[in-house]
Motif scaffolding. Structure first.
Motif, mmCIF file in Angstrom:
data_model
loop_
_atom_site.group_PDB
_atom_site.id
_atom_site.type_symbol
_atom_site.label_atom_id
_atom_site.label_comp_id
_atom_site.label_asym_id
_atom_site.label_seq_id
_atom_site.Cartn_x
_atom_site.Cartn_y
_atom_site.Cartn_z
ATOM 1 N N PHE A 40 0.822 -1.208 0.000
ATOM 2 C CA PHE A 40 0.000 0.000 0.000
ATOM 3 C C PHE A 40 0.858 1.262 0.000
ATOM 4 N N PHE A 41 2.006 1.217 0.712
ATOM 5 C CA PHE A 41 2.872 2.395 0.800
ATOM 6 C C PHE A 41 3.421 2.815 -0.560
ATOM 7 N N PRO A 42 4.138 1.938 -1.280
ATOM 8 C CA PRO A 42 4.699 2.381 -2.566
ATOM 9 C C PRO A 42 3.637 2.729 -3.595
ATOM 10 N N LEU A 43 2.460 2.105 -3.493
ATOM 11 C CA LEU A 43 1.398 2.486 -4.428
ATOM 12 C C LEU A 43 0.990 3.934 -4.207
ATOM 13 N N LEU A 44 0.875 4.345 -2.951
ATOM 14 C CA LEU A 44 0.568 5.749 -2.664
ATOM 15 C C LEU A 44 1.674 6.666 -3.143
ATOM 16 N N LEU A 45 2.921 6.259 -2.898
ATOM 17 C CA LEU A 45 4.056 7.118 -3.213
ATOM 18 C C LEU A 45 4.381 7.142 -4.700
ATOM 19 N N SER A 46 3.688 6.336 -5.498
ATOM 20 C CA SER A 46 3.854 6.430 -6.951
ATOM 21 C C SER A 46 3.150 7.655 -7.513
ATOM 22 N N PHE A 47 2.216 8.236 -6.744
ATOM 23 C CA PHE A 47 1.448 9.411 -7.162
ATOM 24 C C PHE A 47 0.761 9.180 -8.516
ATOM 25 N N SER A 48 0.346 7.945 -8.770
ATOM 26 C CA SER A 48 -0.328 7.596 -10.020
ATOM 27 C C SER A 48 -1.832 7.555 -9.781
ATOM 28 N N ARG A 49 -2.524 8.560 -10.280
ATOM 29 C CA ARG A 49 -3.960 8.638 -10.058
ATOM 30 C C ARG A 49 -4.701 7.474 -10.696
ATOM 31 N N GLY A 50 -4.291 7.112 -11.922
ATOM 32 C CA GLY A 50 -4.951 5.999 -12.595
ATOM 33 C C GLY A 50 -4.795 4.693 -11.843
ATOM 34 N N ALA A 51 -3.608 4.433 -11.281
ATOM 35 C CA ALA A 51 -3.377 3.206 -10.523
ATOM 36 C C ALA A 51 -4.206 3.191 -9.246
ATOM 37 N N TRP A 52 -4.359 4.343 -8.589
ATOM 38 C CA TRP A 52 -5.181 4.387 -7.383
ATOM 39 C C TRP A 52 -6.634 4.034 -7.697
ATOM 40 N N ILE A 53 -7.171 4.646 -8.743
ATOM 41 C CA ILE A 53 -8.572 4.402 -9.090
ATOM 42 C C ILE A 53 -8.774 2.943 -9.489
ATOM 43 N N ALA A 54 -7.871 2.409 -10.310
ATOM 44 C CA ALA A 54 -8.000 1.029 -10.769
ATOM 45 C C ALA A 54 -7.882 0.046 -9.606
ATOM 46 N N THR A 55 -6.974 0.305 -8.666
ATOM 47 C CA THR A 55 -6.811 -0.584 -7.520
ATOM 48 C C THR A 55 -8.051 -0.566 -6.644
ATOM 49 N N ALA A 56 -8.630 0.595 -6.429
ATOM 50 C CA ALA A 56 -9.858 0.674 -5.632
ATOM 51 C C ALA A 56 -10.979 -0.128 -6.285
ATOM 52 N N ALA A 57 -11.123 -0.025 -7.590
ATOM 53 C CA ALA A 57 -12.162 -0.777 -8.292
ATOM 54 C C ALA A 57 -11.922 -2.278 -8.196
ATOM 55 N N ALA A 58 -10.661 -2.706 -8.355
ATOM 56 C CA ALA A 58 -10.336 -4.134 -8.287
ATOM 57 C C ALA A 58 -10.611 -4.694 -6.897
ATOM 58 N N LEU A 59 -10.213 -3.972 -5.859
ATOM 59 C CA LEU A 59 -10.426 -4.452 -4.498
ATOM 60 C C LEU A 59 -11.908 -4.508 -4.152
ATOM 61 N N LEU A 60 -12.676 -3.552 -4.615
ATOM 62 C CA LEU A 60 -14.124 -3.581 -4.363
ATOM 63 C C LEU A 60 -14.762 -4.800 -5.023
ATOM 64 N N LEU A 61 -14.337 -5.137 -6.229
ATOM 65 C CA LEU A 61 -14.868 -6.331 -6.886
ATOM 66 C C LEU A 61 -14.501 -7.592 -6.104
ATOM 67 N N GLN A 62 -13.252 -7.696 -5.676
ATOM 68 C CA GLN A 62 -12.828 -8.867 -4.913
ATOM 69 C C GLN A 62 -13.609 -8.995 -3.617
ATOM 70 N N LEU A 63 -13.832 -7.888 -2.948
ATOM 71 C CA LEU A 63 -14.596 -7.927 -1.704
ATOM 72 C C LEU A 63 -16.045 -8.332 -1.953
#
Length: 502
Positions: A234-257
């Motif tokens: 979670f730390f390096p994903l935040l520190l990548s400052f990649s907006r697209g990666a944040w949005i895509a990861t949130a969508a993927a985790l919501l589907l898995q949940l």
């Protein structure tokens, strides 16, 4: 002979009387891990070689001809040799159709291109990422253990890249962001700022999928380790400052949940929210910059930064190209040639990159940074229907197998993994496209998804869990070996100590 027989060990010569036949478990002198996982080495090499830094192209853009790409070519060649040796149809009709659809759009776009010779590198790239490497992995993976080994290699790569990214942020040796060299990019450098974010996000989704899957062959300790790794990633994903990666990861985790159950989804969301508050709000880990980066997502008409302005300007240019040639597009690799004639003066035509061991340079904007608009502009309706149709069919094949796997003791861990990875990629393609050294990992992800969605051995057919497709379907004979046409138990019944011997 079937394609599965390619994985059966062959006898090396005449065997002594009373000696068990070669291939029976426990009789091979080679170490079991080496013998078991040796066929996976080409796939593992593709993932491992992504850690090798890639030199930028001559124009300052991220180069694509890396050692990992070369390893992917060897992977395809390795599987081709095995298929020719087996002399059997390697893919089912469904698999051939789903994986072969992109060939239609790519072929039409290359033929109708304004410069067919210039389109050939694009043809090779599309076939590599969306057809050849996924098909090779579909043929290579035999069971869930193979799947877990390849997925685990991605997690190891993500942890390594993420650790380097955090060090870059803490020591000020990352890529330039808002005047400071703090952006976490791993070994991918300033010219491929999405590289580390993609690897780390893939690894995080894989860890969460196995933590939620409840697989029979995944222990509670292993699930706990997966959750810990997800928290670390979670730390390096935040520190990548990649907006697209944040949005895509949130969508993927919501589907898995959602696939894992409503109650569990609620508990995990609350825990993740609390963790985020502690890490970002309480400890102040990049809180101001992360907040500003999040708020910039919606600043389109108000006060957008130059990167947002460039992106939306190129999206408009790609749409204009499609309107000009709606059926077949302007041809593969045609976007840069038509970009300036369809763009407004707001486009800066290049972005500034610096840091992570590289000096200041201007990186040309050679694509609209939106995969769907890139395909629409270069391949037209034919290409976008074929390519997106292939992804949609694969996603349907993946998701429809998850309920049956959840009802089985074997568990739905791989299904949650590839479902999350596919959704991550589908969402991320709204903000990014293929290009750069990390792109070959997308092909690996599609191969994992193809195995789960299109391979018969991926999902168990009964309560005993997944059957290794290398084993015959006959019951064990009187001596504990699989019965075959040469020594079959009478009437197909299981021989035991109380049965009369003939």
């Amino acid at each position: 002979m079937t394609a599965a027989t390619a994985y059966l060990p062959t006898t090396a010569g005449p065997r002594r009387p009373g000696r068990p036949p070669a291939g029976v478990p426990g009789t091979d002198r080679r170490p079991e891990p080496l013998r078991r996982f040796a066929p996976l080495l080409p796939a593992l090499a593709v993932v491992a070689l992504l850690a090798v830094p890639a030199a930028p192209a001559g124009d300052g853009s991220a180069g694509s001809g890396t050692v990992a790409d070369a390893a992917s070519g060897l992977l395809v060649l390795f599987c081709l040799v095995r298929v020719l040796r087996d002399r059997a149809r390697p893919l089912t009709r469904t698999a051939a159709l789903v994986l072969g659809l992109p060939v239609l759009g790519v072929s039409v776009a290359s033929i109708t291109s304004h410069d067919p010779a210039a389109s050939l590198p694009g043809v090779a790239r599309y076939l590599q990422i969306f057809v050849l490497v996924p098909a090779a992995l579909l043929l290579l993976l035999r069971d869930r253990r193979d799947f877990r080994v390849v997925a685990g290699s991605v997690v190891v790569l993500g942890l390594g890249q993420g650790t380097l990214g955090v060090v870059q942020y803490l020591t000020g040796t990352g890529a330039s962001y808002m005047g400071e060299d703090i952006r976490a990019v791993g070994t991918f450098g300033a010219t491929d700022v999405m590289g580390m974010a993609t690897v780390v996000a893939y690894a995080l989704v894989i860890c969460v999928g196995y933590a939620l899957g409840g697989d029979r062959d995944v222990t509670g300790r292993q699930r706990a380790v997966a959750l810990v790794c997800a928290g670390l990633l979670f730390f390096p994903l935040l520190l990548s400052f990649s907006r697209g990666a944040w949005i895509a990861t949130a969508a993927a985790l919501l589907l898995q949940l959602a696939l894992s159950g409503v109650r569990r989804a609620t508990r995990v969301v609350l825990a993740a929210a609390a963790l985020g508050v502690v890490l970002v709000g309480g400890l102040g880990i990049g809180s101001q910059m992360i907040t500003e980066r999040l708020s910039s997502i919606t600043q389109v008409a108000d006060a957008p930064d130059q990167s947002v302005t460039d992106r939306y300007t190129m999206w408009a240019a790609a749409t204009d190209m499609w309107r000009e040639r709606p059926v077949t597009g302007v041809g593969l690799k045609g976007f840069p040639a038509y970009r300036d004639s369809h763009s407004s003066l707001a486009l800066s035509a290049a972005s500034d990159t610096a840091g992570a061991g590289a000096g200041f340079q201007r990186q040309p904007l050679l694509s609209p940074h939106n995969m769907y608009l890139l395909v629409l502009s270069e391949q037209g309706l034919v290409g976008v229907v074929a390519l997106v149709g292939s992804w949609a069919a694969l996603l349907v094949c993946v998701l429809r197998r998850v309920p049956a796997a959840r009802r089985s003791p074997a568990g739905a861990g791989p299904g949650l993994v590839v479902g999350g990875l596919l959704v991550w990629q589908v969402v991320d393609f709204g903000y990014a496209d293929i290009g750069g050294p990390s792109t070959v990992l997308t092909a690996v992800m599609l191969g994992l998804a193809a195995w789960w969605g299109l391979h018969r051995a991926a999902v168990p057919t009964d309560d005993r869990g997944p059957r290794d497709h290398r084993e015959p379907r006959h019951d064990p004979g009187p001596h504990g070996h699989r019965a075959n046409s040469g020594h079959r138990a009478p009437h197909h019944h299981r021989a035991n100590s109380g049965a009369a011997q003939a």
